[in-house]
Design an enzyme around this catalytic site. Structure first.
Site, mmCIF file in Angstrom:
data_model
loop_
_atom_site.group_PDB
_atom_site.id
_atom_site.type_symbol
_atom_site.label_atom_id
_atom_site.label_comp_id
_atom_site.label_asym_id
_atom_site.label_seq_id
_atom_site.Cartn_x
_atom_site.Cartn_y
_atom_site.Cartn_z
ATOM 1 N N ARG A 31 0.831 -1.210 0.000
ATOM 2 C CA ARG A 31 0.000 0.000 0.000
ATOM 3 C C ARG A 31 0.865 1.258 0.000
ATOM 4 O O ARG A 31 1.878 1.332 0.702
ATOM 5 C CB ARG A 31 -0.937 0.017 1.217
ATOM 6 C CG ARG A 31 -1.926 -1.123 1.186
ATOM 7 C CD ARG A 31 -3.094 -0.936 2.125
ATOM 8 N NE ARG A 31 -3.840 -2.182 2.206
ATOM 9 C CZ ARG A 31 -4.683 -2.629 1.276
ATOM 10 N NH1 ARG A 31 -4.926 -1.880 0.196
ATOM 11 N NH2 ARG A 31 -5.292 -3.788 1.403
ATOM 12 N N ASP A 32 0.430 2.232 -0.810
ATOM 13 C CA ASP A 32 1.113 3.531 -0.849
ATOM 14 C C ASP A 32 0.912 4.247 0.492
ATOM 15 O O ASP A 32 -0.191 4.236 1.051
ATOM 16 C CB ASP A 32 0.550 4.372 -2.005
ATOM 17 C CG ASP A 32 1.454 5.542 -2.359
ATOM 18 O OD1 ASP A 32 1.983 5.555 -3.479
ATOM 19 O OD2 ASP A 32 1.636 6.450 -1.503
ATOM 20 N N ASN A 89 4.390 6.516 -13.549
ATOM 21 C CA ASN A 89 5.063 7.787 -13.779
ATOM 22 C C ASN A 89 6.512 7.504 -14.166
ATOM 23 O O ASN A 89 7.206 6.749 -13.477
ATOM 24 C CB ASN A 89 5.021 8.638 -12.503
ATOM 25 C CG ASN A 89 3.611 9.036 -12.114
ATOM 26 O OD1 ASN A 89 2.769 9.258 -12.974
ATOM 27 N ND2 ASN A 89 3.346 9.112 -10.823
ATOM 28 N N VAL A 98 10.197 8.269 -6.984
ATOM 29 C CA VAL A 98 11.008 7.138 -6.518
ATOM 30 C C VAL A 98 11.510 6.415 -7.769
ATOM 31 O O VAL A 98 10.702 5.921 -8.575
ATOM 32 C CB VAL A 98 10.200 6.181 -5.620
ATOM 33 C CG1 VAL A 98 11.053 4.978 -5.227
ATOM 34 C CG2 VAL A 98 9.704 6.907 -4.369
ATOM 35 N N HIS A 102 7.792 1.221 -10.672
ATOM 36 C CA HIS A 102 6.579 0.855 -9.937
ATOM 37 C C HIS A 102 5.356 1.215 -10.752
ATOM 38 O O HIS A 102 5.372 2.154 -11.551
ATOM 39 C CB HIS A 102 6.524 1.526 -8.562
ATOM 40 C CG HIS A 102 6.701 3.015 -8.581
ATOM 41 N ND1 HIS A 102 7.936 3.620 -8.696
ATOM 42 C CD2 HIS A 102 5.801 4.024 -8.509
ATOM 43 C CE1 HIS A 102 7.788 4.939 -8.678
ATOM 44 N NE2 HIS A 102 6.500 5.209 -8.582
ATOM 45 N N HIS A 104 1.353 2.157 -10.072
ATOM 46 C CA HIS A 104 0.306 2.481 -9.100
ATOM 47 C C HIS A 104 -0.981 1.768 -9.531
ATOM 48 O O HIS A 104 -1.388 1.861 -10.693
ATOM 49 C CB HIS A 104 -0.002 3.983 -9.093
ATOM 50 C CG HIS A 104 1.143 4.871 -8.702
ATOM 51 N ND1 HIS A 104 1.234 5.487 -7.476
ATOM 52 C CD2 HIS A 104 2.243 5.271 -9.393
ATOM 53 C CE1 HIS A 104 2.334 6.233 -7.419
ATOM 54 N NE2 HIS A 104 2.964 6.123 -8.579
HETATM 55 P P1 AMP Z 1 5.951 8.242 -7.976
HETATM 56 O O1 AMP Z 1 5.686 9.690 -7.639
HETATM 57 O O2 AMP Z 1 5.187 7.751 -9.159
HETATM 58 O O3 AMP Z 1 7.444 7.963 -8.080
HETATM 59 O O4 AMP Z 1 5.378 7.388 -6.772
HETATM 60 C C1 AMP Z 1 6.092 7.100 -5.607
HETATM 61 C C2 AMP Z 1 5.087 6.715 -4.572
HETATM 62 O O5 AMP Z 1 5.753 6.082 -3.495
HETATM 63 C C3 AMP Z 1 4.304 7.894 -3.959
HETATM 64 O O6 AMP Z 1 2.913 7.734 -4.243
HETATM 65 C C4 AMP Z 1 4.616 7.797 -2.472
HETATM 66 O O7 AMP Z 1 3.507 8.121 -1.659
HETATM 67 C C5 AMP Z 1 5.023 6.351 -2.324
HETATM 68 N N1 AMP Z 1 5.902 6.049 -1.208
HETATM 69 C C6 AMP Z 1 7.013 6.730 -0.821
HETATM 70 N N2 AMP Z 1 7.570 6.124 0.235
HETATM 71 C C7 AMP Z 1 6.827 5.031 0.512
HETATM 72 C C8 AMP Z 1 6.903 3.998 1.501
HETATM 73 N N3 AMP Z 1 7.894 3.957 2.420
HETATM 74 N N4 AMP Z 1 5.932 3.044 1.502
HETATM 75 C C9 AMP Z 1 4.940 3.080 0.606
HETATM 76 N N5 AMP Z 1 4.814 4.020 -0.357
HETATM 77 C C10 AMP Z 1 5.744 4.989 -0.401
#
Ligand code: AMP
Length: 116
Positions: A31-32, A89, A98, A102, A104
């Site tokens: 989960r995000d 993304n 990140v 990944h 979503h």
């Molecule tokens: P993006 O902006 O597409 O790179 O998405 C990165 C996602 O990682 C964001 O939606 C963050 O909320 C999520 N995220 C960052 N750190 C963590 C974590 N420790 N556990 C779960 N989700 C995370």
């Protein structure tokens, strides 16, 4: 391969806690922490790739496995019938924050189009 400085590699290794909802041999789903919808799960390869393009270019089974796990998550979260959105993304302008590939999985509410 993993990157010792990568947040998601640390989740794969179990060094950082995450709410894991599904796993396969090559991918995990959790989960995000900052959910943007009632269901917001991230599906990532266990191996470190910068983005989904790198996953596809690697030519192994991970790309298909990612999508299979997304589909499995949608089913177990109960959003397969109502509909859900997959987002990968890629790059700074697309709001990738990140740099470990990944996808979503978002669902549980109506979603607008085009995305912001
Ligand atoms: P993006 O902006 O597409 O790179 O998405 C990165 C996602 O990682 C964001 O939606 C963050 O909320 C999520 N995220 C960052 N750190 C963590 C974590 N420790 N556990 C779960 N989700 C995370």
């Amino acid at each position: 391969m993993s990157d010792p400085d990568c947040l998601f590699c640390k989740i794969v290794a179990g060094d950082i806690a995450a709410d894991i909802v599904a796993e396969s041999d090559t991918a995990i789903a959790f989960r995000d922490v900052n959910p943007q919808a009632p269901t917001h799960v991230l599906v990532i390869p266990r191996e470190h790739y910068q983005n989904v393009g790198e996953v596809a270019a690697a030519g192994d089974v991970d790309a298909g496995d990612l999508f299979r796990l997304c589909s499995e998550v949608a089913a177990t979260e109960g959003i397969a019938e109502s509909g859900y959105r997959l987002v990968a993304n890629t790059g700074a302008q697309a709001h990738q924050t990140v740099f470990h590939a990944h996808v979503h999985v978002l669902g549980g509410r109506p979603m607008g189009w085009p995305p912001g």
